[in-house]
Design an enzyme around this catalytic site. Structure first.
Site, PDB file in Angstrom:
ATOM      1  N   ARG A  33       6.851  20.150   5.401  1.00  0.00           N
ATOM      2  CA  ARG A  33       7.393  21.309   4.311  1.00  0.00           C
ATOM      3  C   ARG A  33       6.207  21.098   2.999  1.00  0.00           C
ATOM      4  NH1 ARG A  33      13.198  19.493   1.542  1.00  0.00           N
ATOM      5  NH2 ARG A  33      12.399  17.793   0.320  1.00  0.00           N
ATOM      6  N   GLY A 178      17.317   1.886 -15.162  1.00  0.00           N
ATOM      7  CA  GLY A 178      17.132   1.023 -13.645  1.00  0.00           C
ATOM      8  C   GLY A 178      15.830   0.281 -13.604  1.00  0.00           C
ATOM      9  N   HIS A 441      -8.804 -24.632  -1.309  1.00  0.00           N
ATOM     10  CA  HIS A 441      -8.653 -24.747  -2.923  1.00  0.00           C
ATOM     11  C   HIS A 441      -9.849 -24.381  -3.448  1.00  0.00           C
ATOM     12  CE1 HIS A 441      -7.353 -26.894  -6.598  1.00  0.00           C
ATOM     13  NE2 HIS A 441      -8.851 -27.520  -6.596  1.00  0.00           N
TER      14      HIS A 441
END
Length: 457
Positions: A33, A178, A441
């Protein structure tokens, strides 16, 4: 028009389902839509990450002196940031348009409504209707911003995530209601470019679905950056009559008044299942979601549902996985159901959060005997070199069998590291095997091996 599969909704569940259906030789159509790509590509995952990247760059420039670089004082071009975000979203949506053409999927623009007889009525923007018919209908209508009773969104002073991405001007003060992923991401973005931000969270911790140690770490970092945080707090009213907003917050100590320009309601999402014909077809829903089985079949033969409109985590990658499983089952393939216990969750504020599996509390609530290993990024050479020492990796193992029950990370780039954990759990790898897996590393990812080493002493 007769199809093998018609998908209603073109978000990351719908468009992925449509592509997989087409790849499997099924004649496919998709009904949308608004814009191909749904909320994720147009108003969610993608444009928000573009905004957050702008915030990252602004922060880097603001702290250039820490890296031995002299620059003038930066100025946040809010309109420019919003434009870049929209351009990124538009580019991604055009990419989905291309994929539809490439995979010979018919795109039908308009609002779809499922009908009995495996049909969809599509009404275009001129009000003209057409009916498309298929052997299988997949409902993938997604979700929208949840509206709280005290926070009726008007799109100007009380806004949802859509408006937060396209405001005309940067607010001086903002209250974010929130503290899930949407809330903390926007809180970080606006604070980093100079807005005064307050987060109001109803529960005791921010990012409440995360492990408590992660929540506490983010709270410390946010407070250090100047974000005000109110937990165990509830917005009971917002007065928008004046030029700004007067926000009434109920806390354990009593009521408090906050003044701001804009209130962002970020209290989760609600499924788009109204007015799409479910009742006409007789499709069963429960607690605002469409009820489905392990392969996304509804109670009505030939009708399926995936993504945010069914139970489970409302995440783009979950919707995509569900769409593929659903279509492969329709095509007759032998497929396994989705393991919802091994779904990664990512939050893209700074520091980032990534997690999968059980929290420490969940493991304890189950009565499991566990080993916990933590590695702080303050001890990481790569984190020190990058100037991002906040955060840690936390791994939770079953003490008896060595199974990795859960992983919780907070720090720079941890959203790129969590997939290793998801693969480890999928392959049922033990803690000892992680320890023996040589990690490069210096990297942030070696923190995973170091946390495993710590768990086993």
């Amino acid at each position: 028009m007769n199809y093998d599969v018609i998908v209603l909704g073109s978000g990351p569940g719908g468009y992925v389902a449509a592509i997989r259906a087409s790849q499997l030789g099924l004649k496919t159509a998709i009904v949308e839509r608004e814009s191909l790509g749904g909320i994720c590509l147009n108003w969610g995952c993608i444009p928000t990450k573009a905004l957050l990247k702008s915030a990252n760059v602004f922060e880097y420039i603001s702290h250039a002196a820490d890296y031995g670089i002299k620059v003038g004082a930066p100025d946040a071009d809010f309109g420019g940031m919003v434009k870049r975000s929209r351009d990124v979203a538009d580019g991604m949506s055009k990419g989905v348009q291309f994929l539809m053409k490439k995979n010979k999927i018919d795109v039908i623009m308009g609002s779809g409504k499922v009908m009995p007889g495996k049909k969809i009525e599509v009404t275009d923007d001129k009000g003209e209707k057409q009916i498309v018919e298929g052997k299988n209908i997949i409902i993938s209508t997604g979700a929208r911003s949840r509206e709280l009773p005290a926070l009726n969104q008007d799109g100007k002073k009380i806004i949802g995530y859509r408006e937060a991405m396209t405001l005309d001007k940067q607010p001086k003060k903002m209250v974010v209601v929130g503290s899930g992923a949407i809330g903390v991401e926007f809180a970080y973005f606006y604070k980093s470019i100079g807005t005064e931000v307050t987060i109001v969270e109803y529960l005791p911790n921010i990012v409440p679905v995360e492990d408590e140690e992660v929540s506490k770490q983010l709270e410390r970092t946010f407070k250090k950056s100047g974000i005000k945080i109110m937990t165990n707090a509830e917005v009971t009213a917002v007065d928008t009559k004046g030029s700004g907003c007067k926000v009434t917050v109920k806390t354990k100590k009593g009521e408090e008044q906050l003044e701001c320009d804009v209130v962002l309601s970020a209290a989760g999402v609600i499924a788009n299942i109204e007015n799409i014909g479910l009742e006409d077809v007789g499709i069963v829903t429960d607690k605002g979601k469409i009820v489905v089985n392990d392969f996304y079949q509804t109670n009505m033969p030939g009708y399926y549902a995936i993504g945010d409109c069914v139970p489970g985590p409302a995440l783009a990658h979950v919707a995509s996985a569900e769409g593929i499983i659903c279509v492969e089952k329709i095509s007759g393939m032998d497929v396994a159901s989705l393991d919802y216990g091994n779904i990664p969750g990512c939050t893209y504020c700074s520091p980032e959060i990534a997690s999968v599996g059980m929290t420490e509390q969940a493991a304890k609530d189950k009565g499991l005997d566990i080993k916990i290993g933590k590695f702080p990024f303050s001890a990481s050479g790569k984190a020190s070199a990058a100037g991002h020492k906040d955060g840690f990796v936390k791994l939770i193992f079953d003490a008896k069998y060595g199974e990795l029950l859960g992983a919780h990370m907070i720090g720079a780039n941890v959203t790129e590291m969590i997939a290793e954990i998801v693969a480890i759990r999928k392959l049922e790898t033990t803690g000892h095997e992680i320890i023996k897996t040589v990690h490069p590393h210096p990297t942030m990812s070696e923190g995973i091996m170091e946390a495993a080493v710590a768990a086993y002493g």
